[in-house]
Design an enzyme around this catalytic site. Structure first.
Site, mmCIF file in Angstrom:
data_model
loop_
_atom_site.group_PDB
_atom_site.id
_atom_site.type_symbol
_atom_site.label_atom_id
_atom_site.label_comp_id
_atom_site.label_asym_id
_atom_site.label_seq_id
_atom_site.Cartn_x
_atom_site.Cartn_y
_atom_site.Cartn_z
ATOM 1 N N LYS A 137 -42.344 92.341 17.497
ATOM 2 C CA LYS A 137 -41.690 92.573 18.798
ATOM 3 C C LYS A 137 -40.358 93.294 18.593
ATOM 4 O O LYS A 137 -40.048 94.261 19.286
ATOM 5 C CB LYS A 137 -41.487 91.234 19.522
ATOM 6 C CG LYS A 137 -42.800 90.642 20.034
ATOM 7 C CD LYS A 137 -42.688 89.189 20.452
ATOM 8 C CE LYS A 137 -44.077 88.642 20.796
ATOM 9 N NZ LYS A 137 -44.101 87.198 21.087
ATOM 10 N N GLN A 176 -40.042 82.290 21.182
ATOM 11 C CA GLN A 176 -41.381 82.318 20.579
ATOM 12 C C GLN A 176 -42.001 80.918 20.608
ATOM 13 O O GLN A 176 -41.386 79.951 20.163
ATOM 14 C CB GLN A 176 -41.284 82.842 19.134
ATOM 15 C CG GLN A 176 -42.612 83.039 18.452
ATOM 16 C CD GLN A 176 -43.487 84.120 19.106
ATOM 17 O OE1 GLN A 176 -42.995 85.168 19.538
ATOM 18 N NE2 GLN A 176 -44.775 83.869 19.196
ATOM 19 N N ASP A 218 -41.218 86.992 29.228
ATOM 20 C CA ASP A 218 -42.562 86.478 28.945
ATOM 21 C C ASP A 218 -43.304 86.147 30.246
ATOM 22 O O ASP A 218 -44.511 85.935 30.238
ATOM 23 C CB ASP A 218 -42.469 85.201 28.087
ATOM 24 C CG ASP A 218 -42.971 85.431 26.668
ATOM 25 O OD1 ASP A 218 -43.692 86.423 26.452
ATOM 26 O OD2 ASP A 218 -42.645 84.610 25.795
#
Ligand code: NAP
Length: 295
Positions: free
Chosen positions: A53, A97, A120
């Site tokens: 990412k 994460q 997200d």
């Protein structure tokens, strides 16, 4: 019949080049999109996802910061870091994460992220807006699947779509996006899970079959309709090569199913690259919204 391969990595590359242009335009107006990724612990798979990412962000010209916290980080410490990122005007996107270590309540952490920086798309406010069909930051993998279908010219309107898996990060949101009354939606969706009575009955009816169960090769040729489009979300580590690289398999028995269907995504190189790309898309969108810029 040999299926057409839907290469997410090619579509992702096209979206990324559009994003790179937008980022240049934002920079010319003094806005540098900023992303922070927060990793708690040392899970190798999570480390490699976060690395990927950050690398993609840097290549696109997004300012990216990676915060690595030890496995024994307390919930309070993580909440404090998120609060600081929420306040930081240089940060437009915050990604924590998952999964998090057991001492940290995942739902509490996700709800502590400013919804405007929730790249997200997991914050309850964004989930609610998504269900209502209101503008919001969409979850990356489901949004990536919708883009993959749109950009591959797969007709979704009126299609019988069957989704296998009802997780909050893939199954439920992708089903939701596909029933929305707008471009990329308007499908008739069936959602299957472990309590579904006769899964093959449903999967055989699907014009578009989306599989996100995390069970290697569970969908076999006898479970799909001839001419269907199959989106394989699964990423399962089924072994290790001699050089120490993970051997990956999807949730679909690729060799058998590809003989029968019209189009299918490979694993790797299918849905995976779209997920990272939609994260970048969300970071750029969040930066534009924060700056009040429409491009
Ligand atoms: P998850 O949270 O474990 O959810 C799996 C879902 O599949 C559950 O709803 C489960 O049903 C259902 N399921 C499992 N086995 C089944 C079976 N035999 N028959 C019917 N339904 C079954 O998984 P996830 O996070 O959604 O991820 C799914 C897969 O996608 C994993 O391989 C993951 O690595 C991959 N993934 C890939 C990406 C990407 O970017 N490519 C992104 C996210 C996830 P119940 O609810 O009844 O237990």
């Amino acid at each position: 019949m040999a299926a057409e391969l839907i290469y997410g990595k090619n579509i992702a590359a096209a979206i990324q080049s559009e994003l790179a242009e937008t980022i240049q335009q934002l920079k010319s107006q003094g806005v540098v999109p900023g992303l922070v990724t927060i990793l708690v612990g040392e899970d190798p798979a999570s480390q490699s996802y976060v690395r990927a990412k950050n690398n993609t962000a840097r290549v696109l010209g997004i300012h990216s910061e990676q915060r690595n916290l030890p496995t024994d980080t307390s919930e309070q410490e993580l909440l404090a870091l998120i609060a600081a990122c929420n306040r930081d005007p240089a940060i437009h996107g915050i990604l924590v994460q998952l999964p998090l270590p057991g001492q940290i309540n995942e739902a509490k952490i996700l709800a502590s992220i400013d919804p405007a920086k929730d790249v997200d798309g997991f914050h309850p406010v964004n989930v609610g807006k998504m269900v209502l069909g209101e503008p919001c930051l969409l979850p990356c993998t489901p949004h990536g699947i919708v883009e993959l279908l749109l950009r591959s010219g797969v007709e979704v309107t009126g299609a019988e779509v069957v989704v296998v898996g009802r997780s909050n990060i893939v199954g439920k949101p992708v089903a939701n996006l596909l029933i929305q009354k707008r471009q990329g939606g308007n499908a008739t969706v069936t959602l299957c899970h472990t309590r579904t009575k006769d899964m093959a009955f449903h999967t055989r009816r699907a014009d578009i079959l989306i599989v996100a169960a995390g069970v290697p090769k569970m969908i076999t040729a006898d479970m799909v309709k001839e001419g269907a489009v199959v989106i394989d979300v699964g990423v399962n580590r089924i072994g290790m090569s001699e050089s120490g690289k993970a051997i990956l398999a999807g949730d679909v028995d690729f060799a058998g199913v590809a003989e029968k269907v019209r189009a299918i995504t490979p694993v790797p190189g299918g849905v995976g690259p779209m997920t990272i790309t939609m994260l970048m898309h969300n970071t750029v969108q969040a930066a534009k919204t924060a700056a009040g810029i429409q491009l």
